[in-house]
Design a protein around this motif. Structure first.
Motif, PDB file in Angstrom:
ATOM      1  N   GLU A 164       0.987  -1.191  -0.035  1.00 17.33           N
ATOM      2  CA  GLU A 164       0.421  -0.044  -0.239  1.00 17.33           C
ATOM      3  C   GLU A 164       0.851   1.325   0.336  1.00 17.33           C
ATOM      4  O   GLU A 164       2.114   1.162   0.623  1.00 17.33           O
ATOM      5  CB  GLU A 164      -1.253   0.531   0.943  1.00 17.33           C
ATOM      6  CG  GLU A 164      -1.745  -0.980   1.547  1.00 17.33           C
ATOM      7  CD  GLU A 164      -2.757  -1.076   2.672  1.00 17.33           C
ATOM      8  OE1 GLU A 164      -2.276  -0.503   3.481  1.00 17.33           O
ATOM      9  OE2 GLU A 164      -3.130  -2.275   2.694  1.00 17.33           O
ATOM     10  N   GLY A 165       0.196   2.614  -0.366  1.00 16.00           N
ATOM     11  CA  GLY A 165       1.054   3.768  -0.650  1.00 16.00           C
ATOM     12  C   GLY A 165       0.209   4.574  -0.348  1.00 16.00           C
ATOM     13  O   GLY A 165      -1.850   4.150  -0.982  1.00 16.00           O
ATOM     14  N   TYR A 166       0.741   6.158  -0.053  1.00 15.06           N
ATOM     15  CA  TYR A 166      -1.015   7.058   0.596  1.00 15.06           C
ATOM     16  C   TYR A 166       0.949   8.199   0.358  1.00 15.06           C
ATOM     17  O   TYR A 166       1.621   8.456   0.572  1.00 15.06           O
ATOM     18  CB  TYR A 166      -0.805   6.691   1.752  1.00 15.06           C
ATOM     19  CG  TYR A 166      -1.474   8.374   2.690  1.00 15.06           C
ATOM     20  CD1 TYR A 166      -2.614   8.032   2.635  1.00 15.06           C
ATOM     21  CD2 TYR A 166       0.073   8.745   3.415  1.00 15.06           C
ATOM     22  CE1 TYR A 166      -3.181   9.041   3.595  1.00 15.06           C
ATOM     23  CE2 TYR A 166      -1.346   9.898   4.360  1.00 15.06           C
ATOM     24  CZ  TYR A 166      -3.008   9.641   3.932  1.00 15.06           C
ATOM     25  OH  TYR A 166      -2.785  11.221   3.940  1.00 15.06           O
ATOM     26  N   VAL A 167      -0.256   9.458  -0.150  1.00  8.92           N
ATOM     27  CA  VAL A 167      -0.375  10.280  -0.623  1.00  8.92           C
ATOM     28  C   VAL A 167      -1.148  11.553  -0.005  1.00  8.92           C
ATOM     29  O   VAL A 167      -2.682  11.643   0.017  1.00  8.92           O
ATOM     30  CB  VAL A 167       0.795  10.543  -1.074  1.00  8.92           C
ATOM     31  CG1 VAL A 167      -0.446  11.073  -2.523  1.00  8.92           C
ATOM     32  CG2 VAL A 167       1.192  12.097  -1.453  1.00  8.92           C
ATOM     33  N   PRO A 168      -0.344  12.484   0.895  1.00 15.38           N
ATOM     34  CA  PRO A 168      -2.065  13.266   1.280  1.00 15.38           C
ATOM     35  C   PRO A 168      -1.972  14.883   0.078  1.00 15.38           C
ATOM     36  O   PRO A 168      -0.644  14.869  -0.150  1.00 15.38           O
ATOM     37  CB  PRO A 168      -1.107  14.218   2.908  1.00 15.38           C
ATOM     38  CG  PRO A 168       0.342  13.965   3.114  1.00 15.38           C
ATOM     39  CD  PRO A 168      -0.543  12.954   1.671  1.00 15.38           C
ATOM     40  N   GLY A 169      -2.451  15.244   0.322  1.00 10.22           N
ATOM     41  CA  GLY A 169      -2.492  16.516  -1.165  1.00 10.22           C
ATOM     42  C   GLY A 169      -3.925  17.442  -0.489  1.00 10.22           C
ATOM     43  O   GLY A 169      -4.501  17.416   0.543  1.00 10.22           O
ATOM     44  N   ARG A 170      -4.050  18.442  -1.421  1.00  9.97           N
ATOM     45  CA  ARG A 170      -5.845  18.856  -1.807  1.00  9.97           C
ATOM     46  C   ARG A 170      -5.954  19.300  -3.200  1.00  9.97           C
ATOM     47  O   ARG A 170      -5.628  19.062  -3.859  1.00  9.97           O
ATOM     48  CB  ARG A 170      -5.239  19.725  -1.191  1.00  9.97           C
ATOM     49  CG  ARG A 170      -4.987  21.242  -0.914  1.00  9.97           C
ATOM     50  CD  ARG A 170      -4.839  22.558  -0.428  1.00  9.97           C
ATOM     51  NE  ARG A 170      -3.520  23.447  -0.583  1.00  9.97           N
ATOM     52  CZ  ARG A 170      -4.243  24.570  -1.343  1.00  9.97           C
ATOM     53  NH1 ARG A 170      -5.885  24.493  -0.854  1.00  9.97           N
ATOM     54  NH2 ARG A 170      -4.076  25.867  -1.793  1.00  9.97           N
ATOM     55  N   ILE A 171      -7.273  19.211  -2.861  1.00  7.16           N
ATOM     56  CA  ILE A 171      -7.788  19.547  -4.272  1.00  7.16           C
ATOM     57  C   ILE A 171      -7.806  21.460  -4.243  1.00  7.16           C
ATOM     58  O   ILE A 171      -8.725  22.360  -3.608  1.00  7.16           O
ATOM     59  CB  ILE A 171      -9.629  19.423  -4.334  1.00  7.16           C
ATOM     60  CG1 ILE A 171      -9.566  17.014  -4.034  1.00  7.16           C
ATOM     61  CG2 ILE A 171     -10.541  19.188  -5.576  1.00  7.16           C
ATOM     62  CD1 ILE A 171      -9.320  16.750  -4.345  1.00  7.16           C
TER      63      ILE A 171
END
Ligand code: CZF
Length: 221
Positions: A164-171
């Protein structure tokens, strides 16, 4: 030869950077995406179906965009929402929200028809840390033991290993013309994914994180 199973050429472009030249080829196979609230069961069942179809080692890649202010929607339905609403309308909806934080997640499912030494479980999570890093919501979904049953109404004996991989951000409003999918409206660290070249995106992305873990395990197995 490993088959990277996807109908999406953008995913393969990113994956090729992690796997030795000539060791992988794309298999354009549209496996059944089971209905599930989390990516794990979809990747696990997809890997089994693709393995049975290809009769060769396969890696499937299930990904999604999880918008905080929409309680994680579209998540596993990201592909359908991209096709029906389109990313401009997803941005329009998100722009009405106070909380525009979002995350991309990617789950890779590997199946070669054999068991994995350290994994008595039919579904072995290669990376449990990613779920923890993704926060309490991800932990609740990611650690569930019944993901296998959810995939088909009964445990399938073919073992699958998940990464699994995850990256935070915003729209944000669309910027940039690289990448694919939601890349123009997903900003991480001041840049949208569509403004990054493939290497830069891979260095921070959900797929890059999952592929890095897979490539390390695959080389040592
Ligand atoms: O901006 C993005 N950057 C990414 O890095 C990314 N990875 C996936 N996606 C999008 O999220 C949905 C996943 O759906 P998905 O995993 O079912 O894939 P898919 O339907 O495109 O192909 P397949 O691999 O299933 O054949 C689809 O809408 C993809 O376009 C991304 N969008």
């Amino acid at each position: 030869m490993l088959r990277y199973v996807t109908t999406n050429p953008g995913k393969v472009r990113e994956a090729e950077r992690y796997l030795p030249d000539g060791s992988v080829e794309r298999l354009d196979f549209d496996y059944t995406e089971v209905q599930a609230g989390d990516l794990g069961p979809i990747a696990a069942q997809g890997a089994r179906e693709a393995y049975r179809h290809a009769d060769a080692p396969v890696l499937v890649d299930d990904a999604g965009l999880f918008v905080e202010g929409l309680d994680g929607f579209p998540g596993p339905y990201s592909s359908y929402v991209e096709e029906t609403l389109g990313i401009e309308r997803v941005h329009d909806i998100a722009s009405e929200l106070d909380d525009r934080r979002a995350a991309f997640r990617c789950t890779l499912g590997y199946c070669d028809g054999e068991g994995f030494a350290a994994s008595p479980d039919p579904v072995d999570r290669g990376d449990r840390d990613a779920a923890a890093a993704a926060g309490p919501d991800a932990e609740a979904g990611g650690e569930s033991d019944d993901e296998d049953g959810a995939a088909g109404g009964g445990a399938d004996p073919l073992p699958v290993k998940l990464f699994e991989g995850y990256v935070p951000g915003r729209i944000v409003a669309p910027r940039g013309d690289g990448g694919f999918g939601y890349d123009p409206i997903f900003e991480h660290d001041g840049e949208t994914f569509a403004e990054m070249d493939t290497d830069r995106k891979n260095a921070v992305s959900h797929r890059g994180r999952a592929l890095e873990k897979f490539a390390e395990w695959y080389a040592d197995r």
